[in-house]
Design a protein around this motif. Structure first.
Motif, short mmCIF file in Angstrom:
data_model
loop_
_atom_site.label_atom_id
_atom_site.label_comp_id
_atom_site.label_asym_id
_atom_site.label_seq_id
_atom_site.Cartn_x
_atom_site.Cartn_y
_atom_site.Cartn_z
N GLY A 8 0.83 -1.21 0.00
CA GLY A 8 0.00 0.00 0.00
C GLY A 8 0.86 1.26 0.00
N LYS A 9 1.90 1.26 0.80
CA LYS A 9 2.81 2.40 0.86
C LYS A 9 3.54 2.59 -0.46
CE LYS A 9 6.75 4.22 3.49
NZ LYS A 9 7.69 3.94 4.62
N ALA A 10 3.99 1.49 -1.07
CA ALA A 10 4.74 1.57 -2.32
C ALA A 10 3.87 2.00 -3.49
CB ALA A 10 5.39 0.22 -2.63
N LEU A 11 2.55 1.78 -3.40
CA LEU A 11 1.64 2.13 -4.48
C LEU A 11 1.10 3.56 -4.36
CD1 LEU A 11 -0.52 -1.09 -4.90
CD2 LEU A 11 1.30 -0.27 -6.40
N ALA A 12 1.41 4.22 -3.27
CA ALA A 12 0.91 5.58 -3.06
C ALA A 12 1.28 6.47 -4.25
CB ALA A 12 1.49 6.15 -1.77
N CYS A 13 0.27 7.17 -4.77
CA CYS A 13 0.42 8.12 -5.89
C CYS A 13 0.69 7.44 -7.23
CB CYS A 13 1.53 9.13 -5.61
SG CYS A 13 1.28 10.11 -4.12
N ARG A 14 0.64 6.11 -7.30
CA ARG A 14 0.82 5.44 -8.60
C ARG A 14 -0.03 4.16 -8.69
NH1 ARG A 14 6.97 2.81 -8.23
NH2 ARG A 14 6.84 2.10 -6.06
N ARG A 15 -1.14 4.14 -8.00
CA ARG A 15 -2.00 2.96 -8.02
C ARG A 15 -2.41 2.59 -9.44
NH1 ARG A 15 -4.43 -0.77 -9.06
NH2 ARG A 15 -6.19 -1.82 -8.05
N GLU A 16 -2.68 3.59 -10.28
CA GLU A 16 -3.19 3.33 -11.62
C GLU A 16 -2.14 2.73 -12.55
OE1 GLU A 16 -0.99 7.05 -11.79
OE2 GLU A 16 -2.45 6.23 -10.38
N LYS A 17 -0.89 2.73 -12.12
CA LYS A 17 0.16 2.18 -12.97
C LYS A 17 0.29 0.66 -12.85
CE LYS A 17 2.95 6.39 -13.10
NZ LYS A 17 4.29 6.99 -12.85
N PHE A 18 -0.40 0.08 -11.88
CA PHE A 18 -0.29 -1.36 -11.65
C PHE A 18 -1.65 -2.03 -11.65
CE2 PHE A 18 3.71 0.20 -9.89
CZ PHE A 18 4.62 -0.73 -10.40
N ILE A 19 -1.68 -3.24 -12.19
CA ILE A 19 -2.86 -4.10 -12.14
C ILE A 19 -2.61 -5.12 -11.04
CG2 ILE A 19 -4.23 -5.79 -13.42
CD1 ILE A 19 -3.37 -4.30 -15.99
N ILE A 20 -3.45 -5.10 -10.02
CA ILE A 20 -3.23 -5.93 -8.84
C ILE A 20 -4.08 -7.19 -8.89
CG2 ILE A 20 -3.30 -6.04 -6.32
CD1 ILE A 20 -3.13 -3.03 -6.23
#
Length: 382
Positions: free
Chosen positions: A60-72
């Protein structure tokens, strides 16, 4: 980085994905490092099977401000109880675990909600009739997950899941050694040395059926254990009696029907980069056919591996692709509309074959290619 459609989900995923095995390294500080490198390499897809709250929080911390760049792709039914991982079908635990996961990931949706680890038909029945599947369907309806997946090592279970029509993504173990093993509820049998003592011949029919069923039904496959936990990369550990390279393992998985991405396990940036080097590898570096043909413990005689060693065809037929469409149709007992549409888009058809036999002299597996082209001409009409 090349991107592939994930079945019929509408998602385009990097063909090299990432597992989460390395996230817990160095007090979970490795999560940020690996996701930074993934973004740099163009990887947009990763799997999160672990229920460890520290790992989930680090993601969650690593995805902050770039959630849309990754498909989880993250797992429902993988819960944390009494300080340890548990696979649960208890609906109360499953719901509580899901809510905790979403909070720790700091997101309001999962791209793929993966029903975790189902390797027996009894367990599949419990998922369907015990409330877990309905919970997943409700989550999808609410928009909290966009697509429903299932992780499994057992082709018989996976076939039933795909036939149900509820599964859009299948996480499955794919490599040339596992593909020889028959379905079993005990996943340990896939790497049990005793099962490789006697020479093995050709792919287990259930696995072949599964891959072709997924292709026909628009179910995307995300691959786990492409390297067999690393055993396939080591001649001393490989059940085949010889080693494959990282590039060969990845290419084998990606050439199976319906496979969209290989979830490469990486404990370090260097290991992740090694998998990503596949994107720049030559055809010779990716080629697994000659290696498989020379395995002392395995024979693939007569079985098309879609390796394209049959090329070039003087009539410019894409023999491997035509054979794949033929096998998909034979498995279904009819020509699925999507297969027919894809066949129509080919520049040259099976009917163009002049039976020169050049392809058969190059095939490492002694496939009767001319017979396959004749069959394809009859089935597809040209």
């Amino acid at each position: 980085m090349k991107y592939n459609p994930l079945g019929d989900t509408g998602l385009m995923v990097s063909e090299i994905g990432m597992g989460c095995e390395g996230f817990a390294v160095n007090g979970c500080r490795n999560t940020m490092i690996l996701l930074d490198e993934a973004e740099k390499q163009g990887i947009n897809y990763f799997d999160l099977y672990t229920s460890n709250p520290d790992v989930r929080a680090s993601v969650g911390k690593a995805l902050a401000c770039r959630r849309e760049k990754f498909i989880i792709q993250s797992h429902i039914c993988s819960v944390w109880k009494n300080g340890q991982y548990k696979r649960s079908r208890n609906l109360k635990e499953v719901k509580s675990g899901f809510d905790e996961m979403m909070q720790l990931l700091q997101t309001d949706y999962l791209d793929v909600g993966m029903i975790h680890y189902c390797d027996s038909l009894k367990d599949w029945d419990e998922i369907v009739n015990g409330g877990v599947m309905q919970f997943a369907l409700d989550l999808k309806k609410e928009g909290r997950i966009h697509h429903i997946g299932l992780s499994s090592h057992n082709p018989e279970v996976a076939i039933e899941a795909v036939k149900s029509g509820n599964i859009e993504v299948l996480m499955f173990s794919v490599n040339p050694c596992y593909d020889l093993q028959p379905a079993a509820e005990d996943v340990e049998q896939l790497w049990n040395e005793e099962n490789y003592v006697n020479p093995l011949e050709n792919m287990d029919p259930a696995r072949q059926e599964l891959y072709e069923l997924c292709q026909a039904n628009g179910v995307g496959i995300t691959v786990m254990k492409a390297f067999g936990g690393g055993d396939l990369l080591d001649a001393q550990l490989s059940p085949a009696g010889a080693a494959l390279t990282v590039n060969q393992c990845i290419h084998y998985a990606l050439t199976r029907p319906a496979v969209a991405t290989v979830l490469a396990g990486a404990h370090s940036v260097e290991q992740l980069r090694e998998s990503c080097e596949y994107e720049n590898a030559s055809d010779a570096q990716k080629d697994y056919a000659l290696a498989l043909a020379s395995f002392p413990n395995i024979s693939w005689k007569g079985h098309c591996m879609y390796c394209s060693h049959c090329a070039p065809c003087p009539m410019k037929i894409d023999v491997a692709t035509v054979t794949k469409f033929l096998n998909l149709s034979l498995a279904q007992g009819e020509v699925p509309e999507t297969v027919r549409e894809h066949y129509e888009l080919l520049e040259h058809y099976a009917g163009d074959c002049v039976a020169c036999g050049a392809c058969e002299t190059r095939c490492p597996f002694e496939v009767k290619i001319i017979d396959n082209m004749k069959k394809a001409k009859v089935i597809f009409g040209k």
